[in-house]
Design an enzyme around this catalytic site. Structure first.
Site, short mmCIF file in Angstrom:
data_model
loop_
_atom_site.label_atom_id
_atom_site.label_comp_id
_atom_site.label_asym_id
_atom_site.label_seq_id
_atom_site.Cartn_x
_atom_site.Cartn_y
_atom_site.Cartn_z
N TYR A 168 0.93 -1.14 -0.12
CA TYR A 168 0.03 -0.02 -0.12
C TYR A 168 1.01 1.20 -0.11
O TYR A 168 0.49 2.22 -0.33
CB TYR A 168 -0.88 0.11 1.25
N LYS A 189 3.39 -15.55 1.98
CA LYS A 189 3.36 -16.21 0.78
C LYS A 189 4.68 -16.39 -0.08
O LYS A 189 4.99 -15.96 -0.97
CB LYS A 189 2.28 -15.25 -0.47
N ASP A 219 -3.27 -18.04 1.07
CA ASP A 219 -4.31 -18.76 0.64
C ASP A 219 -4.90 -19.67 1.49
O ASP A 219 -6.43 -20.07 1.72
CB ASP A 219 -4.03 -19.47 -0.91
N ASP A 258 -5.30 -6.83 5.89
CA ASP A 258 -6.52 -6.02 5.30
C ASP A 258 -7.51 -7.12 4.96
O ASP A 258 -8.63 -7.07 5.52
CB ASP A 258 -6.21 -5.46 4.08
N ASP A 301 -11.12 -8.89 7.49
CA ASP A 301 -12.32 -8.57 7.19
C ASP A 301 -13.09 -9.90 7.00
O ASP A 301 -14.23 -10.10 7.20
CB ASP A 301 -12.48 -7.99 5.56
#
Ligand code: NAD
Length: 362
Positions: free
Chosen positions: A142, A193, A226, A250, A254
């Site tokens: 970001y 990852k 994942d 993020d 959620d």
């Protein structure tokens, strides 16, 4: 008794509505023995852009830096979606996190017993979950540069962003996560990852080294993002603390929020070495803004986190959490957590019910 200065940033959309309810709780706290609070308010996001031409006025940053804690509602909305990225409300939010160097975002996902059946997942899957997602907040994709959209010589356009993490950025957030795990059930799962992204292979290496060196009492595990997304739905009780990068955190937080029934229930704390900001994890919900139906509980629970992490008042934090639990146990629900047989109330009535529950306890 030390005076503590709280800066209130309502922001946009439902931000103003939900923060008004949390401010009632803050004023109630200000009258409690042992807490001496003063309040200031400032602009951020679209409302700051409308008034001052920027989503993050310098004055807001200066006031936030000098405050003991900041309470933020939410920013953004379709009104500002056509602005250049640098002027969008969301830049205000990213900007203040960066300006205050808030690198550690704590997002608890806990199910309130009266809401067990509000989760879209089966009761037996979500019962008893108590997860703390620790998200890196001031670096990663970001913020990485270079970033932008360029036009190639053949006329095609190409968008690009950069994912970077330095060892110090990884270590400081990992340290906070190990500390959080130590205060809980001594389990930390680092999500990355590492099989595809070099920067997150470095993440894994740094977290592992720190764990081995300084936190041998915390059981550290690693998971690819994942798989983590899947495991959160399959068997969420396996998680205690999760630590992960800005973007993965993020998304996963959620997802974790839906385990608990609604995004309208989840608070967060964003901590740096000198400053702290508390906010619900949801956005400005333009689809319901102005209708008086938004759930204020995530913001009220963010005040509880403020008490715990900035105001050294864990007893008061618990008082608020228990008041919320009692209101839910009475069957009061905003629309987002509505269940058959419950009583639907709006934003203000839910805030009033929490205040009443707090008063009744005294
Ligand atoms: P959102 O979180 O605002 O809304 C997602 C859904 O959840 C909507 O259906 C909304 O009505 C519902 N919802 C959210 N909070 C609720 C509450 N307290 N009570 C009841 N229902 C609630 O996400 P979005 O729709 O993707 O984004 C809307 C705007 O908010 C965008 O401009 C986005 O950039 C911004 N945003 C801001 C923040 C922030 O300020 N921290 C975070 C996320 C999104």
């Amino acid at each position: 008794m030390n005076n503590k200065k709280i800066l209130i940033l309502p922001g946009d959309g439902i931000g103003r509505e939900i923060v008004a309810e949390a401010v009632k709780v803050l004023h109630w706290l200000g009258q409690r023995p042992g807490l001496d609070l003063t309040f200031e308010e400032a602009l951020i996001g679209g409302s700051a852009y409308d008034a001052m031409g920027t989503p993050l006025p310098d004055e807001t940053v200066a006031r936030a830096k000098s405050a003991d804690a900041v309470l933020l509602g939410a920013v953004g909305g379709p009104k500002w979606d056509s602005l250049a990225f640098s002027l969008r409300p969301e830049r205000g939010l990213l900007g203040i996190r960066k300006a205050l160097d808030l690198y550690c975002n704590l997002r608890p996902a806990q199910v309130f017993a009266p809401l067990l059946d509000a989760s879209p997942l089966k009761r037996e899957v979500v019962e008893g979950i108590d997860i703390m997602v620790v998200r890196e907040l001031s670096s990663g994709i970001y913020f990485g540069t270079p970033r932008g959209v360029e036009t190639l010589p053949d006329g095609r356009r190409r968008g690009f962003n950069t994912l970077t993490y330095s060892t110090d950025e990884i270590e400081r957030v990992a340290r906070r996560a190990f500390e959080a795990a130590r205060r809980r059930r001594h389990k930390l799962c680092s999500v990355d990852k590492a099989n595809v992204l070099e920067s997150t292979a470095l993440w894994r290496e740094v977290v592992s080294d720190l764990g081995a060196r300084e936190y041998p009492d915390v059981a550290l595990s690693h998971m690819y993002v994942d798989n983590a997304a899947m495991q959160l739905l399959r068997h969420p009780r396996q998680f205690d603390c999760i630590v992960t990068t800005n973007m993965f955190g993020d998304i996963l937080s959620d997802e974790a929020s839906m385990l608990t029934g609604s995004i309208g229930m989840l608070p967060s704390a964003s901590l740096g070495d000198h400053n702290a900001l508390y906010e619900p994890i949801h956005g400005s919900a333009p689809d319901i803004a102005g209708k008086g139906v938004a759930n204020p509980l995530a913001t009220i629970l963010s005040v509880a986190m403020m008490l715990r992490y900035s105001l050294s008042a864990p007893g008061e934090a618990e008082r608020i959490e228990q008041a919320v639990n009692r209101v839910l146990a009475k069957g009061l629900r905003t629309a987002d957590i509505m269940q058959p047989g419950a009583t639907q109330v709006g934003t203000v009535a839910m805030g009033d019910a929490v205040m009443q529950a707090l008063d009744e306890e005294n």
